[in-house]
Design a protein around this motif. Structure first.
Motif, mmCIF file in Angstrom:
data_model
loop_
_atom_site.group_PDB
_atom_site.id
_atom_site.type_symbol
_atom_site.label_atom_id
_atom_site.label_comp_id
_atom_site.label_asym_id
_atom_site.label_seq_id
_atom_site.Cartn_x
_atom_site.Cartn_y
_atom_site.Cartn_z
ATOM 1 N N ARG A 72 0.824 -1.213 0.000
ATOM 2 C CA ARG A 72 0.000 0.000 0.000
ATOM 3 C C ARG A 72 0.852 1.254 0.000
ATOM 4 O O ARG A 72 0.505 2.240 -0.675
ATOM 5 N N GLU A 73 1.947 1.241 0.737
ATOM 6 C CA GLU A 73 2.831 2.404 0.745
ATOM 7 C C GLU A 73 3.330 2.724 -0.658
ATOM 8 O O GLU A 73 3.389 3.882 -1.070
ATOM 9 N N ARG A 74 3.680 1.702 -1.396
ATOM 10 C CA ARG A 74 4.213 1.909 -2.737
ATOM 11 C C ARG A 74 3.139 2.433 -3.684
ATOM 12 O O ARG A 74 3.378 3.364 -4.474
ATOM 13 N N VAL A 75 1.941 1.852 -3.608
ATOM 14 C CA VAL A 75 0.852 2.327 -4.465
ATOM 15 C C VAL A 75 0.470 3.757 -4.107
ATOM 16 O O VAL A 75 0.246 4.595 -4.997
ATOM 17 N N ARG A 76 0.404 4.074 -2.815
ATOM 18 C CA ARG A 76 0.024 5.436 -2.397
ATOM 19 C C ARG A 76 1.044 6.464 -2.860
ATOM 20 O O ARG A 76 0.674 7.583 -3.238
ATOM 21 N N ALA A 77 2.329 6.113 -2.811
ATOM 22 C CA ALA A 77 3.354 7.054 -3.273
ATOM 23 C C ALA A 77 3.153 7.371 -4.747
ATOM 24 O O ALA A 77 3.207 8.544 -5.161
ATOM 25 N N LEU A 78 2.891 6.339 -5.557
ATOM 26 C CA LEU A 78 2.669 6.560 -6.985
ATOM 27 C C LEU A 78 1.383 7.336 -7.227
ATOM 28 O O LEU A 78 1.347 8.248 -8.064
ATOM 29 N N ALA A 79 0.332 6.997 -6.492
ATOM 30 C CA ALA A 79 -0.942 7.697 -6.649
ATOM 31 C C ALA A 79 -0.811 9.166 -6.275
ATOM 32 O O ALA A 79 -1.375 10.041 -6.943
ATOM 33 N N SER A 80 -0.068 9.450 -5.217
ATOM 34 C CA SER A 80 0.133 10.853 -4.811
ATOM 35 C C SER A 80 0.880 11.619 -5.890
ATOM 36 O O SER A 80 0.548 12.772 -6.187
ATOM 37 N N ALA A 82 0.686 11.075 -8.934
ATOM 38 C CA ALA A 82 -0.266 11.261 -10.031
ATOM 39 C C ALA A 82 -1.421 12.187 -9.660
ATOM 40 O O ALA A 82 -2.332 12.390 -10.475
ATOM 41 N N GLY A 83 -1.400 12.709 -8.430
ATOM 42 C CA GLY A 83 -2.437 13.651 -8.025
ATOM 43 C C GLY A 83 -3.613 13.030 -7.313
ATOM 44 O O GLY A 83 -4.689 13.638 -7.259
ATOM 45 N N HIS A 84 -3.424 11.816 -6.752
ATOM 46 C CA HIS A 84 -4.506 11.130 -6.052
ATOM 47 C C HIS A 84 -4.057 10.728 -4.649
ATOM 48 O O HIS A 84 -3.828 9.554 -4.371
ATOM 49 N N PRO A 85 -3.918 11.677 -3.732
ATOM 50 C CA PRO A 85 -3.505 11.332 -2.375
ATOM 51 C C PRO A 85 -4.636 10.665 -1.593
ATOM 52 O O PRO A 85 -5.803 10.703 -1.993
ATOM 53 N N ASP A 86 -4.265 10.043 -0.492
ATOM 54 C CA ASP A 86 -5.240 9.496 0.474
ATOM 55 C C ASP A 86 -6.118 8.399 -0.116
ATOM 56 O O ASP A 86 -7.331 8.350 0.132
ATOM 57 N N LEU A 87 -5.537 7.495 -0.875
ATOM 58 C CA LEU A 87 -6.298 6.340 -1.359
ATOM 59 C C LEU A 87 -6.613 5.400 -0.188
ATOM 60 O O LEU A 87 -5.740 5.125 0.635
ATOM 61 N N PRO A 88 -7.837 4.916 -0.090
ATOM 62 C CA PRO A 88 -8.156 3.955 0.972
ATOM 63 C C PRO A 88 -7.436 2.631 0.745
ATOM 64 O O PRO A 88 -7.026 2.302 -0.374
ATOM 65 N N LEU A 95 -5.479 -1.999 -6.780
ATOM 66 C CA LEU A 95 -4.483 -1.545 -7.743
ATOM 67 C C LEU A 95 -3.256 -2.449 -7.733
ATOM 68 O O LEU A 95 -2.692 -2.762 -8.788
ATOM 69 N N TYR A 96 -2.860 -2.885 -6.556
ATOM 70 C CA TYR A 96 -1.676 -3.737 -6.507
ATOM 71 C C TYR A 96 -1.925 -5.088 -7.163
ATOM 72 O O TYR A 96 -1.024 -5.675 -7.782
#
Length: 282
Positions: A72-80, A82-88, A95-96
Motif C-alpha cells: 500500500r505504501e508503494r501504491v500510495r506514493a505513486l498515486a500521490s 499522479a495527483g490522487h492522495p489518500d487512497l483507501p 491496484l496492486y
C-alpha cells in the motif's frame, strides 16, 4: 579477493534481474498502474517506484510493516505523484493486484539462463538460489521459467528470516547442500547484496553486469552474461565464443553491453543493510 578459477562445488544464483528479467516485468506492472491512475510520465514514476520499493520492502523484511502495508505504501506514493492522495486501503489493494497480474504476465528469463544452467548441471555442479524475494513468489517465478529442476536448494529472505548481504543467508544455503562456503560461488547483479555479501560469507563472488552499471570493480570478477561462467568454472572451455566475448576482460568496464537506448537503470535489489531486495513482486 579469491581467485574464482578453481572449479566450484556449488554455484548459487540471485533470481530477480539475474535469472528473470524483473526490470522488464516490473515496468509492465508499473505501466498498468500508471494507466489506471492517469500518471503521465514513466521516468518519474519508475524512479519513485524504485525508491519507495527500497524503503517499504526493507521495512517489511525488518518486521516494521506487513506485506500488505508495504504494498500500500508503494501504491500510495505513486498515486500521490499522479495527483490522487489518500487512497483507501481497499483501493490500494485492488491496484496492486492489477500490478501483480501484469508483472506475472511479463515473467521471462534472460536468453542465457536455461542453456547455462543445463550445462552446469550436466557437469555435476550443484546449483541453488539465494534471493531476498518472498518465497511463494520466487518459487512461482522459477516454475514459470521452467528452471526449478536445476536447483538443489532455494533460500528466500522471508523464510530464512535474514536477507542479503547478511552472511547468515549464504551460510544457510551452504548448509542445505552440505558444502563449505569457500568451495561455493554466488552470482548476482547487485554489488552490495550479492557480491559483497558473498565476500563477507566466504563465498566467491561473481558480479553479473548485463548493462555496464558497475564500473571500476576490478577486484571482483565481473561478467556481462551467464555464458561467461562456463569457462570460468572449468566447464565449456572448448566451446567457441564470439571474438568480442574473447576480447573482454572480466572485471573491466568494457565487459558488459550498454543498456538499451532510452531504458532507465534497473532498480537495485534491496537488503536490510543498505540496498534494496529482489523487489518484485512483493
Amino acid at each position: 579477493m579469491p581467485d574464482p578459477s578453481p572449479t566450484p562445488a556449488a554455484i548459487f544464483f540471485d533470481l530477480d534481474d539475474t535469472l528473470l528479467d524483473d526490470h522488464a516485468a516490473s515496468s509492465a506492472g508499473l505501466r498498468t498502474l500508471m494507466d489506471r491512475l492517469g500518471h503521465p510520465e514513466f521516468t518519474a514514476a519508475r524512479r519513485l517506484w524504485d525508491v519507495q520499493t527500497d524503503i517499504s520492502f526493507n521495512a517489511y523484511i525488518d518486521g516494521r510493516l506487513t506485506l500488505a502495508e508495504q504494498r500500500r505504501e508503494r501504491v500510495r506514493a505513486l498515486a500521490s505523484q499522479a495527483g490522487h492522495p489518500d487512497l483507501p486501503d481497499e483501493h490500494c489493494d485492488e491496484l496492486y493486484q492489477l500490478y501483480l497480474r501484469s508483472h506475472r504476465e511479463a515473467w521471462r528469463s534472460f536468453p542465457d539462463v536455461a542453456p547455462v544452467l543445463g550445462e552446469l548441471a550436466a557437469a555435476g555442479v550443484r546449483l541453488g538460489v539465494i534471493t531476498n524475494g518472498i518465497e511463494s513468489f520466487q518459487h512461482d517465478k522459477l516454475a514459470v521459467l521452467d528452471i526449478t529442476h536445476h536447483f538443489h536448494t532455494i533460500v528466500c529472505a522471508d523464510t530464512a528470516r535474514v536477507a542479503k548481504p547478511d552472511p547468515q543467508i549464504f551460510h544457510t544455503a551452504c548448509r542445505h547442500l552440505d558444502v563449505d562456503p569457500g568451495r561455493c560461488w554466488h552470482i548476482g547483479d547487485q554489488l552490495r547484496a550479492d557480491a559483497l555479501g558473498a565476500v563477507a560469507a566466504g563465498l566467491r563472488p561473481v558480479l553479473l553486469d548485463r548493462h555496464a552499471r558497475h564500473h571500476g570493480q576490478n577486484d571482483i570478477a565481473t561478467i556481462s552474461g551467464l555464458d561467461e561462467l562456463l569457462p570460468m568454472s572449468g566447464n565449456g572451455e572448448d566451446r567457441p565464443r564470439p571474438a568480442m566475448e574473447q576480447a573482454r576482460s572480466i572485471g573491466s568496464p568494457d565487459s558488459a553491453a550498454a543498456p538499451p537506448s532510452g531504458q532507465p537503470p534497473a532498480p537495485q535489489d534491496g537488503v536490510t543493510a543498505g540496498g534494496p531486495a529482489d523487489p518484485e513482486p512483493q
